[in-house]
Design an enzyme around this catalytic site. Structure first.
Site, PDB file in Angstrom:
ATOM      1  N   CYS A 161      -3.507  -4.316   3.802  1.00  0.00           N
ATOM      2  CA  CYS A 161      -2.488  -5.212   4.362  1.00  0.00           C
ATOM      3  C   CYS A 161      -2.497  -6.609   3.737  1.00  0.00           C
ATOM      4  O   CYS A 161      -1.695  -7.451   4.113  1.00  0.00           O
ATOM      5  CB  CYS A 161      -2.674  -5.341   5.876  1.00  0.00           C
ATOM      6  N   THR A 195     -12.743  -1.271  12.754  1.00  0.00           N
ATOM      7  CA  THR A 195     -11.717  -2.117  12.115  1.00  0.00           C
ATOM      8  C   THR A 195     -11.607  -3.475  12.813  1.00  0.00           C
ATOM      9  O   THR A 195     -10.971  -4.371  12.291  1.00  0.00           O
ATOM     10  CB  THR A 195     -10.322  -1.447  12.173  1.00  0.00           C
ATOM     11  N   GLU A 235       0.838  -1.192   0.000  1.00  0.00           N
ATOM     12  CA  GLU A 235       0.000   0.000   0.000  1.00  0.00           C
ATOM     13  C   GLU A 235       0.877   1.247   0.000  1.00  0.00           C
ATOM     14  O   GLU A 235       0.394   2.356   0.120  1.00  0.00           O
ATOM     15  CB  GLU A 235      -0.987  -0.001   1.162  1.00  0.00           C
ATOM     16  N   HIS A 252      -2.605 -12.164  10.502  1.00  0.00           N
ATOM     17  CA  HIS A 252      -2.188 -10.778  10.262  1.00  0.00           C
ATOM     18  C   HIS A 252      -2.098 -10.020  11.590  1.00  0.00           C
ATOM     19  O   HIS A 252      -2.927 -10.200  12.473  1.00  0.00           O
ATOM     20  CB  HIS A 252      -3.164 -10.084   9.308  1.00  0.00           C
TER      21      HIS A 252
END
Lengths: 130, 382, 348
Positions: free
Chosen positions: C112, C201, C80, C234
């Site tokens: 991500c 999130t 990104e 992650h």
């Protein structure tokens, strides 16, 4: 630095392409048409190792505008195992350790940029061996 | 070849001359030289200039500056070999006259540096752009690498470098044309700000404006212009590998040695015959390397010369009595001519407080870049 | 069976501590260190970007594979923080690695997840027989806005995976992807810093996708959490991957090798791939490994891998992730950090 001039140097800057003179054995970086050692023109391609030893060095405190945000930074002449010598910044180091004999690896790094709108110019910098 | 002489000189003060443009500087030096010789015409004009195109955006100096003297029409061209441009302009004039091509030639040098805000970058164009400048090296940086190599090879110290600056400032203080007319102490030098380690600010020549000019004629005609001509006994020009990385011994200036060898041979003199020398001390280490390569001292012993006083006024061989590039100033294109003017004055006995007693033979050494080009001239009192 | 024939990682040597960032903004470092489980993060130098990280990681991947770079038929790089908005990163990477010009190259972006996305596509091309070898890279030099919670985590690093069918170091047994449109974190074109939906999130974004993709791959492969020697999720912060693992039935022991975030930070596209590299640095032949990425926006890719006997001999040809995290480092002040991350306004 205008793009074509940068682009032309990509083989030397990205892959450390050099030549070895078949006449006198001298390794010349970057590749040239004529051997500076014996003026021979029979030259074979060779890629330099990404390692070497510092021959001499300095620490720049007053830099060209483009590099001003990086001061103080070390620049050295590095000799590769093939016997070629090249100039490179030495980074990720303690500045006083950059002295003749320091063993370094050459890593691919961003070297400079043409302001915020121009192309990014890459090449190699030296990093002391772990 | 005909014997060649310098018969007159003109020079501006060196320094930050905010009021003067490149043409003003040139015109002042050139008209002074012409006036001193009472010369009413020129056959040719050679202008040493490193980088007017980048410093002030002006190329094509030959016609511009001939016109400035009211001499449009004369054969004129700019000569460039980085910081050795002035010395190479003098060589061009010497050969022009020696060959018989011209009889009255002005060798000039000029640089207007303070109009630029990118002096470091412009000077760096005299290094290898692709192999050196690309990586953020500067000129002080290149000479700093030479200094470290000399330290490594010969045990030279930062104090040795500093004594060169102390000596040249002491000389410069006696020179009315010098940019810095003040002495500095060893401590001043050692405590000045770092520029490129091991070089500090007071190991470096300044950014300067200035111009210098000498009138070059056949020796046979010299008495028409002056009763004290100075003969140009020899001119030697040589080059070496451009990039520092390509040199056999980074601590030794091969091009300087080769240019000196050629000049000594042409003049029939050796280093022992030299009474006074102006060498290219753009950085303190450069003077140390230059006197070694010129054979004025043994290789590896240049570091001690200034400390021991050998190269000071009154020493065995005074070097840079003008103050050198360090104190007199270094308007790059003008430097080679200004060096010749110091020797011209020394050999004519006009150097005042800087006078070397009974100087008969003098030498100038002017180099470009990190020593990739070097031009040596040897002068004799007539 | 296709698998990973070479891998490599790279983490810049500069660090900033959570304590130093907290000091700058008058926050309590303990809440960061204990709440988000973040101690320090990597910081790129002015001369490091997604491209240089990708080249460093890619070079080690080629070394460990021991193959001619000319045999690499495709290279994808997920990030990104591609240094150019228009002009590929991958072209620079292939030239530097001596790959091509007969090669298919693309840059990818999926917050991500772009790294595992590049790996997924590279693997697919190798499995289909379209190319002999393909490289997938995840690398980032992510920026968190000053005084934003992300500033404690956004870091720099990456990993490269070379896929092939001959002599893999780890076989890929299964893949599974799970994707929805969930605007939990974004950066509009021309904006310097990303924005995020705060707690949005978490549950509807990270956890929903990571859990769904992992459950999907377990079901598809018929495997249970206890079958795995290692699992990597992650790592946007220290807490989330541990919580996800726990919910799914994985133990701390399975997670800790690839849980690099406390001292590395979140390397975004490089996050779970770097975690996987740390696992490959130590895995034994026959070990099963699970990796699930997450990219805001949002989606997750899961892979099940099985280490082969070849892994132990080839991994010696490059530095381990642990060595890069625990080796020579330089700690920055916030001022130095702000300068390196070009947060200080300068004249052109």
């Amino acid at each position: 630095m205008p793009s074509p001039r940068y682009w032309r140097e990509v083989p030397a800057r990205f892959r450390l392409e050099a030549v070895r003179c078949r006449g006198c054995g001298k390794v010349v970086y970057p590749a040239r048409r004529v051997c500076p050692g014996c003026r021979g023109t029979d030259l074979e391609p060779l890629a330099l190792s990404r390692s070497g030893t510092v021959v001499t060095s300095t620490v720049i405190h007053v830099a060209p505008a483009e590099f001003a945000m990086e001061t103080p930074y070390a620049v050295a002449i590095v000799e590769t195992p093939e016997g070629a010598r090249l100039m490179a910044q030495v980074v990720d180091c303690e500045l006083p350790e950059v002295k003749p004999g320091l063993k370094v690896n050459l890593e691919f790094r961003l070297i400079r940029q043409e302001g915020h709108g121009g192309i990014l110019c890459y090449g190699h910098k030296a990093v002391p061996e772990a | 070849m005909r014997d060649v002489a310098i018969v007159a000189a003109g020079m501006t003060r060196f320094g930050e001359l905010w009021d003067a443009s490149l043409r003003d500087l040139f015109a002042e030096a050139a008209t002074e030289a012409l006036k001193n010789a009472k010369a009413d015409h020129l056959d040719a004009l050679f202008v040493g200039n490193m980088s007017a195109g980048q410093f002030v955006g002006q190329e094509h100096l030959g016609p511009l500056l001939a016109d400035e003297l009211g001499m449009a029409g004369v054969a004129a061209a700019r000569v460039e070999s980085a910081c050795a441009s002035g010395g190479v302009a003098l060589r061009s004039a010497f050969i022009e006259v020696a060959s018989g091509a011209s009889d009255v030639v002005l060798a000039a040098g000029v640089e207007k540096m303070t109009d630029s805000t990118e002096v470091t970058e412009v000077l760096a164009t005299a290094s290898d752009q692709e192999l050196e400048a690309y990586h953020g090296i500067t000129f002080p940086g290149l000479y700093a690498m030479i200094a470290r190599a000399h330290m490594e090879r010969w045990g030279t110290t930062e104090e040795d470098l500093s004594w060169v600056s102390v000596k040249n400032h002491k000389h410069g203080a006696l020179n009315p044309k010098a940019q810095f007319r003040s002495a500095v102490s060893l401590d001043d030098v050692m405590r000045s700000s770092p520029v490129a380690e091991p070089l500090r600010l007071l190991h470096c020549s300044p950014v300067s404006d200035g111009a210098a000019a000498v009138l070059v004629v056949p020796l046979a005609d010299a008495k028409r212009y002056t009763d004290r001509p100075v003969r140009i006994a020899a001119s030697g020009l040589a080059t070496g590998p451009m990039a520092l990385a390509s040199r056999k011994d980074i601590a030794f200036l091969d091009a300087v040695e080769a240019s000196a060898r050629r000049a000594y041979k042409m003049a029939g003199h050796g280093p022992a015959d030299i009474n006074v020398a102006e060498v290219h001390d753009c950085f303190a280490i450069a003077e140390i390397c230059a006197i070694e390569a010129l054979g004025l001292v043994e290789r590896g012993t240049g570091n001690a010369a200034a400390r021991k006083g050998d190269t000071a006024l009154g020493g065995r061989l005074p070097v840079n009595t003008s103050g050198g590039l360090k104190a007199k100033g270094h308007p790059v294109g003008a430097t080679g001519i200004a060096q010749a003017i110091e020797i011209f004055e020394q050999l004519r006995g006009e150097a005042g407080a800087r006078q070397v007693a009974d100087a008969r033979v003098g030498l100038t050494q002017n180099m470009g870049g990190s020593g990739a080009s070097s031009v040596v001239h040897i002068f004799e009192r007539v | 069976m296709a698998g990973i024939v070479g891998y490599g990682a790279y983490i810049p040597r500069k660090r900033i501590t959570a304590q130093e960032i907290a000091r700058q903004w008058g926050k309590d470092p303990a809440t960061i260190e204990q709440g988000l489980l973040l101690k320090e993060k990597s910081v790129p130098g002015l001369d490091e970007d997604t491209v240089t990280i990708a080249v460093a990681a890619g070079r080690v991947a080629l070394q460990r594979a021991g193959i001619d770079p000319q045999k690499v038929g495709a290279l994808y790089i997920g990030s990104e923080s591609h240094p150019y908005a228009v002009k590929p990163s991958g072209t620079i990477v292939v030239e530097a690695l001596g790959i091509g010009p007969r090669v298919h190259v693309a840059d990818m972006e999926f917050a991500c997840k772009a790294g595992t996305e590049a790996m997924f596509v590279a693997l697919g091309l190798v499995e289909s027989g379209r190319v002999e070898y393909a490289m997938g890279i995840g690398a980032d030099t992510s920026q968190g806005a000053p005084n934003d919670a992300l500033e404690f985590s956004a870091s720099a690093g990456g990993a490269a995976y070379l896929f092939g069918r001959a002599d893999p170091l780890a076989e890929v047994l299964e893949t599974f992807s799970y994707t929805t449109d969930t605007p939990d974190f974004w950066r509009r074109e021309g904006r310097f810093y990303p924005r995020h939906g705060g707690r949005f999130t978490g549950e509807p974004a990270y956890f929903k996708h990571v859990l769904a993709a992992t459950r999907g791959i377990l079901e598809k492969s018929g495997l249970k959490p206890q079958d795995f020697a290692f699992a990597v999720f992650h790592m946007p912060n220290g807490k989330f991957p541990l919580a996800a693992g726990k919910t799914l039935g994985f133990t701390k022991r399975q997670l800790e090798t690839g849980w690099l975030v406390p001292t590395m930070g979140n390397t975004y596209s490089g996050s779970s791939p770097t975690g996987l590299a740390a696992v490959l640095d130590v895995a034994a032949a026959g070990d099963l490994i699970l990796i699930t990425s997450f990219g805001s926006g949002a989606g997750s890719d899961s892979f099940v891998l099985k280490a082969t006997p070849r892994l132990a001999e080839r991994r010696r040809l490059g530095a381990t992730v642990r060595a890069m995290l625990d080796g020579k480092r330089r700690y920055l002040t916030y001022g130095q950090y702000a300068s390196y991350r070009e947060k200080i306004i300068l004249n052109d």
